[in-house]
Motif scaffolding. Structure first.
Motif, short mmCIF file in Angstrom:
data_model
loop_
_atom_site.label_atom_id
_atom_site.label_comp_id
_atom_site.label_asym_id
_atom_site.label_seq_id
_atom_site.Cartn_x
_atom_site.Cartn_y
_atom_site.Cartn_z
N UNK A 34 12.38 20.77 -15.74
CA UNK A 34 13.01 21.10 -17.02
C UNK A 34 14.51 21.31 -16.91
N UNK A 35 14.98 21.80 -15.76
CA UNK A 35 16.40 22.01 -15.52
C UNK A 35 16.71 21.59 -14.09
N UNK A 36 17.97 21.29 -13.83
CA UNK A 36 18.35 20.84 -12.50
C UNK A 36 18.13 21.94 -11.47
N UNK A 37 17.46 21.57 -10.36
CA UNK A 37 17.19 22.51 -9.28
C UNK A 37 17.81 22.07 -7.96
N UNK A 44 0.84 -1.21 0.00
CA UNK A 44 0.00 0.00 0.00
C UNK A 44 0.88 1.26 0.00
N UNK A 45 1.59 1.46 -1.08
CA UNK A 45 2.46 2.62 -1.23
C UNK A 45 2.20 3.28 -2.57
N UNK A 46 2.61 4.52 -2.69
CA UNK A 46 2.77 5.17 -3.99
C UNK A 46 4.17 5.76 -4.00
N UNK A 47 4.76 5.89 -5.17
CA UNK A 47 6.10 6.46 -5.30
C UNK A 47 6.03 7.66 -6.24
N UNK A 48 6.60 8.77 -5.78
CA UNK A 48 6.62 10.00 -6.55
C UNK A 48 8.05 10.19 -7.06
N UNK A 49 8.24 10.06 -8.37
CA UNK A 49 9.57 10.08 -8.99
C UNK A 49 9.82 11.46 -9.59
N UNK A 50 10.88 12.10 -9.14
CA UNK A 50 11.20 13.44 -9.64
C UNK A 50 12.53 13.40 -10.36
N UNK A 51 12.48 13.54 -11.69
CA UNK A 51 13.71 13.67 -12.48
C UNK A 51 14.12 15.14 -12.43
N UNK A 52 15.27 15.39 -11.84
CA UNK A 52 15.72 16.77 -11.62
C UNK A 52 16.55 17.28 -12.80
N UNK A 53 15.92 17.29 -13.98
CA UNK A 53 16.59 17.84 -15.15
C UNK A 53 17.77 17.02 -15.64
N UNK A 54 17.65 15.70 -15.59
CA UNK A 54 18.75 14.83 -15.98
C UNK A 54 19.10 14.97 -17.45
#
Length: 297
Positions: free
Chosen positions: A68-71, A34-44
Motif C-alpha cells: 500500500x505504501x513504499x517500504x 519452468x519458472x514463476x515470477x513474483x511481482x511486488x509493486x512497492x507502493x508506486x
C-alpha cells in the motif's frame, strides 16, 4: 502457477512503469519455461502496478502483490521471499532485463552439479541516443565468473565475492530459510556474502545473464554516491560484507574482497566530488583495509 516450476524470480518495482514491461517480457521470453515470477509493486505512484497486473492477468506464472505504501527494495524482495515455493530463487529488478538463456544457464547448472549458488555475468545498459546500449562486461565481473566453474568453494574461487548483486545469480531456496534483506540502501552486500559462505558449492557462468540499467533519469543509487547519506550507506555495506567474510569465510576470500574494494570501489569513490567529511570517511575505510591487508600477508 505451474506446479512444475523450478525457480521463483522475485521482481520488485517502484515507479518503474516506463521499464517494467520490458523486464517482464524478458522473463516471459526465457528458454527455460519452468519458472514463476513474483511481482511486488512497492507502493508506486505511477502505472507500475497496472503493468504488473496486466502480466499476471494474461500469464498465470506471474503473481502480483502490492504494498500500500513504499517500504523499500529490501522489504519488497522479502515479501517475495515469503511466497517462494520452488527449489530455486532468483531476482530481477523491474527496470533491468534478463537475457533469454539466463534461467536455463543458472538453474541448469545447479540441476547438473548439485551446487547451492550459480553466479552469472552482467552488463550495464547505458543511455545511448533515444534508448539504451549494452556496455562490455566489467573486468571484476569477468574475474568473478570466468572461466565457467562447477562445484567450487570460496577457498577455491575467492574472486566470486566481488559479484555482489542479487540479480546475477540463482540459489537454492533453502539458503533463504532464515535470511532476509536489510532495510536501507545497498541491500545486496551482506546478503550475497552470506549466500556464498552458506553454499556448500558454487557454480559460475561465464556469460551475461542480465542487463543492468543505468537510468537516464539519474535515479540509480550508484549515481548518487556523492550524497553524504548515500556514501555512508555504501561504506557501511562494504564493511558489513567484509564482517561476514571475516567471521564465516576462509581467509583467502576475505583477502580477495579487500583487494577488490581497494582496487575497484575506493578509486570510484575517491573520484567523486565529496565534501571533506565524506572524503575523510572514504580514507578511513581505505586505511582500515590497508591495515588488514598488511596483517594478513
Amino acid at each position: 502457477m505451474p506446479a512444475s516450476a523450478l525457480v521463483s524470480v522475485i521482481v520488485p518495482g517502484w515507479n518503474v512503469a516506463e521499464y517494467a514491461a520490458e523486464a517482464l517480457t524478458s522473463v516471459r521470453a526465457q528458454t527455460l519455461e519452468r519458472w514463476r515470477a513474483i511481482l511486488i509493486d512497492d507502493g508506486s505512484a505511477d502505472g507500475t502496478s497496472d503493468v504488473f497486473a496486466d502480466f499476471a492477468r494474461t500469464d498465470r506464472r506471474f503473481t502480483h502483490v502490492t504494498h500500500p505504501a513504499q517500504r523499500g527494495l529490501g522489504a519488497a524482495r522479502n515479501t517475495g521471499l515469503e511466497l517462494v515455493d520452488t527449489p530455486y530463487v532468483g531476482f530481477l529488478d523491474a527496470d533491468d532485463v534478463m537475457l533469454p538463456r539466463a534461467l536455463e544457464l543458472l538453474v541448469g547448472s545447479l540441476e547438473r552439479t548439485g551446487s547451492d549458488v550459480a553466479v552469472g555475468q552482467y552488463t550495464r545498459l547505458r543511455p545511448a541516443g533515444d534508448g539504451y546500449a549494452s556496455s562490455p562486461v566489467q573486468p571484476w565481473v569477468v574475474a568473478s565468473t570466468a572461466p565457467a566453474r562447477a562445484g567450487v568453494t570460496l577457498a577455491e574461487h575467492p574472486e566470486v565475492t566481488g559479484n555482489i548483486v542479487a540479480w546475477s545469480k540463482v540459489s537454492r531456496a533453502s539458503l533463504w530459510r532464515d535470511l532476509r534483506f536489510p532495510q536501507g540502501l545497498y541491500e545486496d552486500q551482506a546478503v550475497t556474502q552470506t549466500l556464498y559462505t552458506r553454499a556448500r558449492a558454487i557454480d559460475t557462468v561465464a556469460e551475461p545473464v542480465v542487463h543492468w540499467r543505468v537510468r537516464a533519469d539519474g535515479t540509480s543509487i550508484t549515481q548518487h554516491e556523492a550524497d553524504p547519506l548515500v556514501l555512508a550507506a555504501c561504506l557501511d555495506a562494504l564493511r558489513d560484507g567484509l564482517a561476514i567474510l571475516r567471521r564465516d569465510a576462509p581467509d583467502v576470500a576475505l583477502r580477495a574482497r579487500i583487494r577488490q574494494i581497494l582496487e575497484m570501489d575506493l578509486p570510484r569513490l575517491r573520484a567523486l566530488d565529496l565534501p571533506p567529511e565524506s572524503r575523510a570517511a572514504v580514507e578511513e575505510l581505505a586505511a582500515e583495509l590497508a591495515e588488514r591487508r598488511l596483517a594478513s600477508n
